[in-house]
Scaffold this active site. Structure first.
Site, PDB file in Angstrom:
ATOM      1  N   ASN A   1     -30.893   9.701  14.156  1.00 24.25           N
ATOM      2  CA  ASN A   1     -31.261   9.843  16.033  1.00 24.25           C
ATOM      3  C   ASN A   1     -30.180  10.458  16.712  1.00 24.25           C
ATOM      4  O   ASN A   1     -30.314  11.487  17.032  1.00 24.25           O
ATOM      5  CB  ASN A   1     -30.740   8.292  16.593  1.00 24.25           C
ATOM      6  CG  ASN A   1     -31.673   7.534  16.486  1.00 24.25           C
ATOM      7  OD1 ASN A   1     -32.377   7.650  17.676  1.00 24.25           O
ATOM      8  ND2 ASN A   1     -32.061   6.274  15.730  1.00 24.25           N
TER       9      ASN A   1
ATOM     10  N   LEU B   1     -16.852  -2.227  18.993  1.00 21.23           N
ATOM     11  CA  LEU B   1     -15.646  -1.156  19.478  1.00 21.23           C
ATOM     12  C   LEU B   1     -14.573  -2.360  20.622  1.00 21.23           C
ATOM     13  O   LEU B   1     -15.517  -3.945  21.426  1.00 21.23           O
ATOM     14  CB  LEU B   1     -16.283  -0.734  20.756  1.00 21.23           C
ATOM     15  CG  LEU B   1     -16.663   1.007  19.487  1.00 21.23           C
ATOM     16  CD1 LEU B   1     -17.869   1.644  20.770  1.00 21.23           C
ATOM     17  CD2 LEU B   1     -15.725   1.551  19.167  1.00 21.23           C
TER      18      LEU B   1
ATOM     19  N   MET C   1     -22.663   1.569  13.678  1.00 25.69           N
ATOM     20  CA  MET C   1     -22.271  -0.500  13.138  1.00 25.69           C
ATOM     21  C   MET C   1     -21.254  -0.379  13.147  1.00 25.69           C
ATOM     22  O   MET C   1     -20.772  -2.418  12.475  1.00 25.69           O
ATOM     23  CB  MET C   1     -22.966  -0.440  12.231  1.00 25.69           C
ATOM     24  CG  MET C   1     -24.231  -0.218  11.822  1.00 25.69           C
ATOM     25  SD  MET C   1     -25.030  -0.541  13.608  1.00 25.69           S
ATOM     26  CE  MET C   1     -26.400  -1.266  12.454  1.00 25.69           C
TER      27      MET C   1
ATOM     28  N   GLY D   1     -28.698   7.988   9.743  1.00 24.40           N
ATOM     29  CA  GLY D   1     -28.045   9.947  10.808  1.00 24.40           C
ATOM     30  C   GLY D   1     -29.625  10.266  11.919  1.00 24.40           C
ATOM     31  O   GLY D   1     -29.736  10.875  12.197  1.00 24.40           O
TER      32      GLY D   1
ATOM     33  N   GLU E   1     -19.489  -6.064  26.087  1.00 23.92           N
ATOM     34  CA  GLU E   1     -20.189  -6.773  25.413  1.00 23.92           C
ATOM     35  C   GLU E   1     -21.550  -5.783  24.368  1.00 23.92           C
ATOM     36  O   GLU E   1     -22.035  -4.819  24.723  1.00 23.92           O
ATOM     37  CB  GLU E   1     -21.274  -8.064  26.408  1.00 23.92           C
ATOM     38  CG  GLU E   1     -19.793  -8.264  27.184  1.00 23.92           C
ATOM     39  CD  GLU E   1     -20.515  -7.875  28.426  1.00 23.92           C
ATOM     40  OE1 GLU E   1     -20.638  -7.921  29.562  1.00 23.92           O
ATOM     41  OE2 GLU E   1     -18.613  -7.077  28.418  1.00 23.92           O
TER      42      GLU E   1
ATOM     43  N   ASP F   1     -24.465  -4.826  22.568  1.00 20.65           N
ATOM     44  CA  ASP F   1     -25.472  -4.419  23.011  1.00 20.65           C
ATOM     45  C   ASP F   1     -25.978  -4.632  24.710  1.00 20.65           C
ATOM     46  O   ASP F   1     -27.509  -5.565  24.948  1.00 20.65           O
ATOM     47  CB  ASP F   1     -26.654  -4.877  22.335  1.00 20.65           C
ATOM     48  CG  ASP F   1     -27.178  -4.244  20.765  1.00 20.65           C
ATOM     49  OD1 ASP F   1     -26.043  -2.980  20.920  1.00 20.65           O
ATOM     50  OD2 ASP F   1     -26.484  -5.857  20.194  1.00 20.65           O
TER      51      ASP F   1
ATOM     52  N   ASN G   1     -25.350   4.634  23.942  1.00 23.08           N
ATOM     53  CA  ASN G   1     -26.245   3.578  22.879  1.00 23.08           C
ATOM     54  C   ASN G   1     -28.159   3.662  22.518  1.00 23.08           C
ATOM     55  O   ASN G   1     -28.199   3.374  23.521  1.00 23.08           O
ATOM     56  CB  ASN G   1     -25.166   1.994  22.764  1.00 23.08           C
ATOM     57  CG  ASN G   1     -25.009   1.615  21.304  1.00 23.08           C
ATOM     58  OD1 ASN G   1     -26.054   2.102  19.893  1.00 23.08           O
ATOM     59  ND2 ASN G   1     -26.025   0.428  21.380  1.00 23.08           N
TER      60      ASN G   1
ATOM     61  N   HIS H   1     -30.452   1.121  20.769  1.00 25.93           N
ATOM     62  CA  HIS H   1     -30.308   0.047  20.549  1.00 25.93           C
ATOM     63  C   HIS H   1     -32.638  -0.428  20.240  1.00 25.93           C
ATOM     64  O   HIS H   1     -32.989  -0.079  21.281  1.00 25.93           O
ATOM     65  CB  HIS H   1     -30.168  -1.023  21.097  1.00 25.93           C
ATOM     66  CG  HIS H   1     -30.531  -2.210  20.659  1.00 25.93           C
ATOM     67  ND1 HIS H   1     -29.310  -2.779  19.527  1.00 25.93           N
ATOM     68  CD2 HIS H   1     -31.225  -3.552  20.596  1.00 25.93           C
ATOM     69  CE1 HIS H   1     -29.769  -4.030  18.659  1.00 25.93           C
ATOM     70  NE2 HIS H   1     -30.667  -4.414  19.926  1.00 25.93           N
TER      71      HIS H   1
HETATM   72  C1  GAR Z   1     -31.160   2.882  14.856  1.00 24.35           C
HETATM   73  O1  GAR Z   1     -32.682   2.230  14.965  1.00 24.35           O
HETATM   74  C2  GAR Z   1     -30.265   2.276  15.914  1.00 24.35           C
HETATM   75  O2  GAR Z   1     -31.854   2.165  17.161  1.00 24.35           O
HETATM   76  C3  GAR Z   1     -29.631   1.525  15.387  1.00 24.35           C
HETATM   77  O3  GAR Z   1     -29.261   1.633  13.525  1.00 24.35           O
HETATM   78  C4  GAR Z   1     -30.245   2.597  13.262  1.00 24.35           C
HETATM   79  C5  GAR Z   1     -29.988   3.482  12.975  1.00 24.35           C
HETATM   80  O4  GAR Z   1     -30.660   4.579  12.934  1.00 24.35           O
HETATM   81  N1  GAR Z   1     -28.872   0.505  15.712  1.00 24.35           N
HETATM   82  C6  GAR Z   1     -28.352  -0.330  15.855  1.00 24.35           C
HETATM   83  O5  GAR Z   1     -28.767  -1.098  15.587  1.00 24.35           O
HETATM   84  C7  GAR Z   1     -27.107  -0.713  17.026  1.00 24.35           C
HETATM   85  N2  GAR Z   1     -27.302  -1.871  17.505  1.00 24.35           N
HETATM   86  P1  GAR Z   1     -29.733   6.398  12.319  1.00 24.35           P
HETATM   87  O6  GAR Z   1     -28.655   6.626  11.702  1.00 24.35           O
HETATM   88  O7  GAR Z   1     -31.181   6.709  11.657  1.00 24.35           O
HETATM   89  O8  GAR Z   1     -30.585   6.508  13.624  1.00 24.35           O
END
Ligand code: GAR
Length: 224
Positions: A23, A103, A100, A21, A153, A155, A117, A119
């Site tokens: 982000n 959907l 993760m 978490g 789709e 990402d 989202n 990425h």
């Molecule tokens: C982040 O780097 C995010 O961009 C990625 O998972 C990480 C979560 O980190 N998301 C994906 O890969 C989705 N396709 P966080 O829990 O510290 O935010």
């Protein structure tokens, strides 16, 4: 005027997480400013052990868990439970932040234009997992992060904002991940602000951001 009354009109946002978490924390920190146009009303996790849940609770944010394992292969049942939680909290916008689970078109359709989202790659390159190792293996000189509107789709979807970082000769997936994560933390609050302010317009699959335009200049790697 009481602080509560001042913030009562802000759009309510839910952050969906599966892990640490970071982000989510960046969004919570940005929205702690009463001038930010949205408030984080809910953090929702599909995993009861997500470290981000404690982090959100410590920041005084309501947390809930909808454990996908309780629904077995019933993906729609899981998503109906997610959606019910979002409705119950009067959520206007959804931010996926390391969530993760794929959907379904049903859920994505319910939140079309209201769900973003982040990425860890410059989409459409490196969709999916292990983006940093794959970027290194591909030998790219620039890598980065993307915030996009969510479509069925994975990402994909109209790109709201991207940030690039140089890739160094000695980078490892971990050093690159750290550099990109710092960019994610910059981009995601910006994108949520624009979404909540109604400044994102999609035309022919491309986002136009009212009041924002491409910067001058360029980034060359290696340095010349
Ligand atoms: C982040 O780097 C995010 O961009 C990625 O998972 C990480 C979560 O980190 N998301 C994906 O890969 C989705 N396709 P966080 O829990 O510290 O935010």
């Amino acid at each position: 005027m009481a602080a509560g009354a001042m913030t009562a009109g802000r759009a309510k946002v839910a952050i969906l997480i599966s892990g640490r978490g970071s982000n989510m924390a960046a969004l919570i920190e940005a929205a702690a400013d009463p001038a930010f146009p949205a408030e984080i009303a809910l953090v929702l996790s599909n995993r009861p052990d997500a470290a981000g849940l404690a982090r959100a609770a410590a920041a005084g944010i309501t947390t809930e868990v909808v454990d996908h394992k309780d629904f077995g292969k019933n993906r729609e049942g899981f998503e109906r439970a997610l959606d019910a939680a979002l409705q119950a909290h009067g959520i206007a916008f959804v931010c996926l932040a390391g969530f993760m689970r794929l959907l379904t078109p049903w859920f994505v359709g319910r939140w079309e234009g209201r769900m973003i989202n982040v990425h860890p790659a410059l989409l459409p390159a490196f969709k999916g997992l292990d983006t940093h190792a794959r970027a290194l293996a591909a030998g790219v000189r620039l890598h980065g992060a993307t915030v996009h509107l969510v479509v069925p789709e994975m990402d994909s979807g109209p790109i709201v904002v991207q940030g690039a970082v140089p890739v160094g000769d000695d980078d490892t997936p971990d050093t690159l991940a750290a550099r990109v994560l710092a960019v994610e933390h910059r981009l995601y609050p910006l994108a949520l602000r624009w979404l909540a302010e109604g400044r994102i317009n999609v035309e022919a699959g491309r986002c136009r951001i009212a009041g924002a335009s491409a910067p001058a200049g360029l980034l060359i790697a290696p340095a010349v």
